[in-house]
Scaffold this motif. Structure first.
Motif, short mmCIF file in Angstrom:
data_model
loop_
_atom_site.label_atom_id
_atom_site.label_comp_id
_atom_site.label_asym_id
_atom_site.label_seq_id
_atom_site.Cartn_x
_atom_site.Cartn_y
_atom_site.Cartn_z
N THR A 3 0.83 -1.20 0.00
CA THR A 3 0.00 0.00 0.00
C THR A 3 0.87 1.25 0.00
OG1 THR A 3 -1.72 -1.20 1.19
CG2 THR A 3 -1.85 1.19 1.21
N GLY A 4 1.95 1.25 0.76
CA GLY A 4 2.87 2.38 0.77
C GLY A 4 3.50 2.61 -0.60
N TRP A 5 3.92 1.52 -1.25
CA TRP A 5 4.47 1.66 -2.59
C TRP A 5 3.40 2.12 -3.57
CZ3 TRP A 5 9.07 2.72 -3.74
CH2 TRP A 5 10.13 2.22 -2.98
N GLY A 6 2.16 1.71 -3.33
CA GLY A 6 1.07 2.19 -4.17
C GLY A 6 0.95 3.70 -4.11
N TRP A 7 1.07 4.26 -2.92
CA TRP A 7 1.02 5.73 -2.78
C TRP A 7 2.21 6.39 -3.47
CZ3 TRP A 7 -3.01 8.50 -1.84
CH2 TRP A 7 -4.07 7.95 -1.11
N VAL A 8 3.38 5.78 -3.35
CA VAL A 8 4.57 6.31 -4.02
C VAL A 8 4.34 6.35 -5.53
CG1 VAL A 8 6.99 5.84 -4.58
CG2 VAL A 8 6.20 5.64 -2.22
N HIS A 9 3.82 5.26 -6.08
CA HIS A 9 3.58 5.20 -7.53
C HIS A 9 2.47 6.16 -7.97
CE1 HIS A 9 6.29 2.09 -8.93
NE2 HIS A 9 6.12 1.51 -7.76
N LEU A 10 1.47 6.32 -7.16
CA LEU A 10 0.38 7.25 -7.49
C LEU A 10 0.90 8.69 -7.55
CD1 LEU A 10 -2.61 7.89 -8.02
CD2 LEU A 10 -2.92 7.96 -5.54
N ILE A 11 1.63 9.10 -6.53
CA ILE A 11 2.17 10.47 -6.48
C ILE A 11 3.19 10.68 -7.60
CG2 ILE A 11 3.57 12.06 -5.09
CD1 ILE A 11 2.12 10.74 -2.62
N LEU A 12 4.07 9.71 -7.80
CA LEU A 12 5.06 9.83 -8.87
C LEU A 12 4.38 9.87 -10.24
CD1 LEU A 12 8.07 9.99 -9.45
CD2 LEU A 12 8.14 7.49 -9.46
N GLY A 13 3.32 9.11 -10.40
CA GLY A 13 2.58 9.13 -11.66
C GLY A 13 1.97 10.49 -11.95
N ILE A 14 1.39 11.10 -10.94
CA ILE A 14 0.80 12.43 -11.11
C ILE A 14 1.89 13.45 -11.47
CG2 ILE A 14 -0.33 14.33 -9.87
CD1 ILE A 14 -1.86 12.08 -8.30
N LEU A 15 3.04 13.37 -10.80
CA LEU A 15 4.14 14.28 -11.11
C LEU A 15 4.68 14.06 -12.52
CD1 LEU A 15 6.09 14.22 -7.72
CD2 LEU A 15 4.76 16.11 -8.67
N LEU A 16 4.78 12.80 -12.96
CA LEU A 16 5.25 12.51 -14.31
C LEU A 16 4.33 13.10 -15.36
CD1 LEU A 16 6.46 8.82 -13.92
CD2 LEU A 16 7.87 10.75 -14.65
N VAL A 17 3.02 12.99 -15.15
CA VAL A 17 2.05 13.56 -16.09
C VAL A 17 2.21 15.08 -16.14
CG1 VAL A 17 -0.40 13.96 -16.54
CG2 VAL A 17 0.38 11.67 -15.94
N ALA A 18 2.29 15.71 -14.98
CA ALA A 18 2.39 17.18 -14.93
C ALA A 18 3.66 17.68 -15.59
CB ALA A 18 2.31 17.65 -13.48
N VAL A 19 4.79 17.06 -15.29
CA VAL A 19 6.05 17.50 -15.87
C VAL A 19 6.12 17.15 -17.36
CG1 VAL A 19 8.56 17.22 -15.78
CG2 VAL A 19 7.28 17.50 -13.68
N GLY A 20 5.53 16.04 -17.75
CA GLY A 20 5.47 15.69 -19.17
C GLY A 20 4.71 16.73 -19.98
N ILE A 21 3.62 17.23 -19.42
CA ILE A 21 2.84 18.27 -20.10
C ILE A 21 3.65 19.56 -20.20
CG2 ILE A 21 0.82 19.77 -19.86
CD1 ILE A 21 -0.64 17.29 -18.66
N THR A 22 4.33 19.94 -19.13
CA THR A 22 5.12 21.18 -19.17
C THR A 22 6.33 21.02 -20.09
OG1 THR A 22 6.30 20.57 -17.15
CG2 THR A 22 4.38 22.00 -16.92
N LEU A 23 6.86 19.80 -20.20
CA LEU A 23 7.95 19.55 -21.14
C LEU A 23 7.48 19.78 -22.57
CD1 LEU A 23 10.89 18.51 -21.42
CD2 LEU A 23 9.91 16.23 -21.70
N LEU A 24 6.28 19.33 -22.89
CA LEU A 24 5.72 19.54 -24.22
C LEU A 24 5.45 21.02 -24.50
CD1 LEU A 24 3.26 16.53 -24.55
CD2 LEU A 24 5.51 16.82 -25.61
N MET A 25 5.28 21.79 -23.44
CA MET A 25 5.06 23.23 -23.60
C MET A 25 6.38 23.98 -23.76
SD MET A 25 1.99 23.56 -20.78
CE MET A 25 2.35 25.24 -20.43
N GLY A 26 7.51 23.28 -23.62
CA GLY A 26 8.81 23.90 -23.84
C GLY A 26 9.39 24.61 -22.65
N GLN A 27 8.91 24.33 -21.46
CA GLN A 27 9.45 24.97 -20.25
C GLN A 27 10.86 24.47 -19.98
OE1 GLN A 27 7.87 27.43 -18.59
NE2 GLN A 27 6.33 27.26 -20.21
N GLU A 28 11.79 25.39 -19.76
CA GLU A 28 13.18 25.01 -19.56
C GLU A 28 13.39 24.17 -18.30
OE1 GLU A 28 16.13 28.05 -20.05
OE2 GLU A 28 14.84 29.12 -21.47
#
Length: 134
Positions: A55-80
């Motif tokens: 369950t603890g690792w599940g939370w780690v993966h959930l939070i990391l997944g949300i961060l990956l999506v957010a940063v992936g979107i900003t990467l596509l927007m060209g943010q340095e």
């Protein structure tokens, strides 16, 4: 400071990295939610993986997944800043997949391989990300 970065054919690697990061993030979030709510479906080794239970690792993966999506979107927007954040998050994702290997071995191996390709795209061809904004 003016950027004199011109867009070349290698910019596709940045698009690839951003899109795959978003997909990787969604898969991480789904895997995390699955581990949180159905942790009895994963193989457990002495009820612990490193210092956390499933369950603890599940939370780690959930939070990391949300961060990956957010940063992936900003990467596509060209943010340095997104390029460096993406490198750090993808590296952390690969490390967490090593810890997750005992619970989900084949999936972890695939994700680690994809993370290596994303890191290649970001590190070798990342300077062109600034051209996405122009």
């Amino acid at each position: 400071m003016a950027h004199n970065t011109r867009m070349t054919g290698w910019i596709g690697w940045i698009w690839f990295a951003g899109v795959v990061m978003i997909v990787d993030g969604f898969f991480n979030a789904i895997s995390g939610l699955y581990a949180i709510f159905n942790n009895d479906l994963y193989v457990q080794i002495r009820d612990k993986l490193l210092v956390l239970n499933l369950t603890g690792w599940g939370w780690v993966h959930l939070i990391l997944g949300i961060l990956l999506v957010a940063v992936g979107i900003t990467l596509l927007m060209g943010q340095e800043w997104a390029r460096m954040a993406a490198v750090v998050l993808v590296a952390v994702n690969a490390i967490t997949q090593m810890a997750w290997l005992a619970a989900n071995p084949w999936w972890s191996i695939v994700v680690i391989a994809v993370d290596v390709v994303i890191l290649y795209a970001l590190i070798v061809h990342g300077r062109e990300a600034a051209a996405l904004r122009d």
